[in-house]
Motif scaffolding. Structure first.
Motif, mmCIF file in Angstrom:
data_model
loop_
_atom_site.group_PDB
_atom_site.id
_atom_site.type_symbol
_atom_site.label_atom_id
_atom_site.label_comp_id
_atom_site.label_asym_id
_atom_site.label_seq_id
_atom_site.Cartn_x
_atom_site.Cartn_y
_atom_site.Cartn_z
ATOM 1 N N PRO B 11 26.782 -45.722 -23.789
ATOM 2 C CA PRO B 11 27.677 -45.977 -23.343
ATOM 3 C C PRO B 11 27.833 -45.301 -21.944
ATOM 4 N N PHE B 26 29.524 -51.285 -33.286
ATOM 5 C CA PHE B 26 29.906 -50.923 -31.738
ATOM 6 C C PHE B 26 30.258 -52.123 -31.213
ATOM 7 N N SER B 92 19.221 -39.785 -36.352
ATOM 8 C CA SER B 92 18.313 -38.956 -35.579
ATOM 9 C C SER B 92 16.943 -38.985 -36.363
ATOM 10 N N PHE B 93 17.012 -38.955 -37.663
ATOM 11 C CA PHE B 93 15.497 -38.833 -38.293
ATOM 12 C C PHE B 93 14.889 -40.129 -38.010
ATOM 13 N N ARG B 115 19.850 -32.526 -25.048
ATOM 14 C CA ARG B 115 20.012 -31.935 -26.416
ATOM 15 C C ARG B 115 20.908 -32.825 -27.318
ATOM 16 N N GLU B 116 21.352 -33.652 -27.067
ATOM 17 C CA GLU B 116 22.066 -34.520 -27.967
ATOM 18 C C GLU B 116 22.288 -35.844 -27.299
ATOM 19 N N ILE B 118 24.840 -39.131 -26.392
ATOM 20 C CA ILE B 118 26.510 -38.873 -26.553
ATOM 21 C C ILE B 118 27.093 -40.017 -27.139
ATOM 22 N N ASP B 119 26.346 -40.569 -28.053
ATOM 23 C CA ASP B 119 26.778 -41.758 -28.815
ATOM 24 C C ASP B 119 26.914 -41.177 -30.272
ATOM 25 N N TYR B 120 25.804 -40.698 -30.788
ATOM 26 C CA TYR B 120 25.495 -40.249 -32.192
ATOM 27 C C TYR B 120 26.004 -38.471 -32.107
ATOM 28 N N ASN B 121 25.708 -37.972 -31.064
ATOM 29 C CA ASN B 121 25.733 -36.364 -30.970
ATOM 30 C C ASN B 121 25.196 -35.771 -32.003
ATOM 31 N N GLY B 122 24.066 -36.406 -32.383
ATOM 32 C CA GLY B 122 23.421 -35.372 -33.713
ATOM 33 C C GLY B 122 22.559 -34.259 -33.253
ATOM 34 N N GLY B 123 22.106 -34.094 -31.874
ATOM 35 C CA GLY B 123 21.591 -32.885 -31.517
ATOM 36 C C GLY B 123 20.471 -32.476 -32.528
ATOM 37 N N ALA B 124 19.841 -33.654 -33.049
ATOM 38 C CA ALA B 124 18.855 -32.972 -33.936
ATOM 39 C C ALA B 124 17.331 -33.584 -33.647
ATOM 40 N N PHE B 214 33.108 -47.230 -39.277
ATOM 41 C CA PHE B 214 33.427 -46.357 -37.878
ATOM 42 C C PHE B 214 35.181 -46.295 -38.165
#
Ligand SMILES: Cc1cc2nc3c(=O)[nH]c(=O)nc-3n(C[C@H](O)[C@H](O)[C@H](O)COP(=O)(O)OP(=O)(O)OC[C@H]3O[C@@H](n4cnc5c(N)ncnc54)[C@H](O)[C@@H]3O)c2cc1C
Lengths: 317, 245
Positions: B11, B26, B92-93, B115-116, B118-124, B214
């Motif tokens: 989004p 969502f 992420s996985f 780097r991540e 912006i929805d899940y923000n996992g950064g992984a 959520f």
């Protein structure tokens, strides 16, 4: 449930957010093994016992003095297996988050970062994580037997619950392949309060008119033992270093107090500050959107208010 | 040099976030979707590398068919071809496994992404892809230069940055100021229509993550305004009411 906590050190000292990780693990219950890598002050490691660690491991190999993602992941994954751990807990950070990802893949664990509170273990293992850059939360169940959890600032309260714990050396065999990435040099602000860990943040926007006016913000920050932050245009224009940029595309902060000066409050900026406990906005425009997200506001000129505020705080202390 | 850029379809940063179906889905109603801002930096840097060193750039998204306009936009910005892995990007996985499968089959010299998301923000995702492919991963990367088989990087750390060197291939999670966002021009938009976009079916993955629900944060209380000539009052409120001083 056996919990391993990766304790991140900076300049030999345990980072504050890692104490929260130890406290988090302790409150979850079960024996807590803390693991520190590279150079770390013995007294700081022993003190981890006070916050809930029942065992402290130290992999002191000098090659681990630098935070190489791959090497850290290997050592932590090895310790996770050696200790027969069920859960790894660490504080999310520029090092912790990418390391957690590799460890989770290596040990075949369910992974959740940005966890904001203790897991609910009454039915399964459910964590609450921050999503949409702080605009919402998701409750997710971690279904694999092994779990890796990255926690956000303030996910646990640091309290003294025990006494010092002896430190056990943790010998490691390091593979050269884990050091394929070499850190050649680094630049780091010294003596300042780090923005992601700060309890108080004083932040300036384009309304500060230029880098030459930052002295005023820094004065206030000094009085409050605060870190300084800024909006994106301020770092884009090079008024302030990039690591001070707060927001959707920058650092996400969660201080007790966020003081925003001359920042309009664009939604992308708010995304980085919405976990703050209390927000003060100083802006000369009464219509600035930031006021809607604030707890306290002053409409006025930053250059007039900042010195007065600094004096008033000094007087009140 | 073959570069893979993995982009999320998220989004727009100004979106209001809402959920439907008893807070389990969502609500995409009225939401504009964009290339993830961090991914957009990665893509911009990849296109610069293409311009300076003749790399080819493949852009990849794990998502259902409605993410194709986002992939087309990436093609318009300068990617050469696109791959869509036809699945909901649940965590992420899951996403990382899909990327790793594709990358293993094709073989890339450089894998870039934000780097991540912006929805899940996992950064992984970058870390997991690196692990699955057995190659280094670096994040958050704010500068990236390639010299032959070697890359010179700057990585942001709390309160500063560090400079690194690593040999190709590796994975980087990117952020500003690695490059400036690129806006597609008319020629790019025209040529994007005919660039190849391949749809690949996903591999099945157990991520060990199950969404329960959520939740939105509680609404913010009203702001208390304090007159500009009375900063003492602000200080006393911060001390005695908010208890943050
Ligand atoms: C994808 C995307 C991501 C973004 N990510 C971020 C992000 O992470 N962080 C971020 O900050 N921005 C981000 N932005 C930019 C954001 O949209 C805004 O443009 C930016 O936050 C505005 O910065 P500002 O408030 O400093 O400047 P402005 O919007 O120009 O506001 C300046 C404010 O200062 C006030 N002012 C002027 N003079 C004075 C004075 N003398 N005293 C008091 N007040 C005064 C004005 O009234 C005004 O409200 C992003 C944008 C996009 C599109």
């Amino acid at each position: 449930m056996k919990i391993l906590v990766f304790v991140e050190c900076a300049d030999g000292n345990v980072k504050k957010n890692s104490l929260e990780a130890v406290a988090f693990a302790h409150t979850m219950g079960g024996p807590v093994t803390a693991l520190a890598l590279g150079s770390a002050a013995q007294v700081e490691l022993e003190a981890l016992g006070k916050y809930g660690a029942t065992k402290v491991l130290h992999a002191a190999d000098a090659r681990l003095n630098q935070g190489i993602i791959q090497a850290y992941a290997s050592v932590i994954a090895k310790a996770f297996q050696d200790e027969g751990s069920d859960v790894l807990v660490l504080a999310d950070s520029s090092l912790g988050t990418p390391v957690a990802a590799r460890v989770a893949a290596r040990v075949d664990a369910s992974l959740a970062s940005n966890v904001v509170e203790l897991p609910n273990m009454s039915a399964g293992f459910v964590v609450k994580r921050s999503i949409y850059t702080g605009k919402a939360f998701a409750r997710v169940e971690l279904t694999k037997p092994k779990k890796v959890i990255g926690i956000k600032k303030n996910a646990a309260e640091v309290k003294e619950v025990g006494s010092n714990c002896p430190v056990t050396p943790y010998p490691v065999t390091l593979a050269d392949a884990d050091f394929a990435t070499a850190i050649t040099s680094s630049e780091k602000a010294t003596g300042e309060v780090l923005l992601p860990e700060a309890n108080i943040v004083v932040s300036g926007g384009r309304g500060m008119k230029g880098p030459e006016h930052w002295g005023m913000l820094e004065e206030l920050a000094k009085t409050l033992h605060a870190a300084t932050g800024c909006s994106k245009p301020v770092s884009d224009m090079g008024w302030r270093p990039h690591h001070e940029h707060v927001g959707q595309t920058g650092v996400k902060v969660a201080p007790q107090l966020y003081i925003a000066v001359g920042i309009s409050g664009a939604i992308q900026h708010l995304a980085g500050v919405n976990s703050s406990k209390c927000i003060v906005v100083i802006n000369k425009d009464p219509e600035a959107p930031f006021f809607k997200a604030a707890d306290y506001g002053i409409v006025g000129d930053a250059f007039d208010i900042l010195p007065k505020l600094n004096d008033a705080i000094k007087a009140a202390r | 040099m073959k570069i893979l850029v993995c982009i999320s379809h998220v989004p727009d940063t100004t979106s209001k976030i809402n959920f439907t179906d008893n807070n389990t889905r969502f609500d995409a109603n009225g939401v504009q979707f964009i290339i993830g801002p961090y991914d957009d930096y990665a893509l911009a840097r990849a296109v610069e590398l293409k311009e300076t060193s003749g790399a080819t750039v493949t852009v990849l998204n794990v998502g259902p068919a409605d993410t194709e306009p986002t992939l087309r936009k990436a093609l318009a910005i300068g990617a050469d071809d696109a791959v869509r892995i036809n699945a909901e990007p649940t965590d992420s996985f899951f996403v990382a496994r899909q990327i790793a499968e594709h990358a293993k089959a094709v073989g890339y010299d450089l894998i870039l992404m934000g780097r991540e998301s912006i929805d899940y923000n996992g950064g992984a995702v970058h870390g997991i892809v690196g692990e699955l492919l057995g190659i280094p991963s670096v994040s958050p990367v704010m500068k990236l230069d390639i010299e032959g088989n070697k890359a010179k990087l700057a990585r942001e750390i709390e309160g500063g940055k560090e400079y690194l060197e690593v040999n190709l291939p590796f994975v980087a999670g990117c952020q500003e100021p690695i490059a400036e966002w690129k806006i597609p021009n008319m020629r790019g938009i025209m040529s994007a229509r005919t660039k190849p976009l391949k749809v690949v079916e996903p591999v099945s993955v157990d991520s060990g993550i199950k969404l329960k629900q959520f939740e939105l944060p509680p609404p913010k209380g009203a702001v208390k305004m304090i007159p500009a000539d009375n900063v003492q009052e602000l200080v006393s409120l911060l001390k005695n009411e908010a208890k943050v001083l």
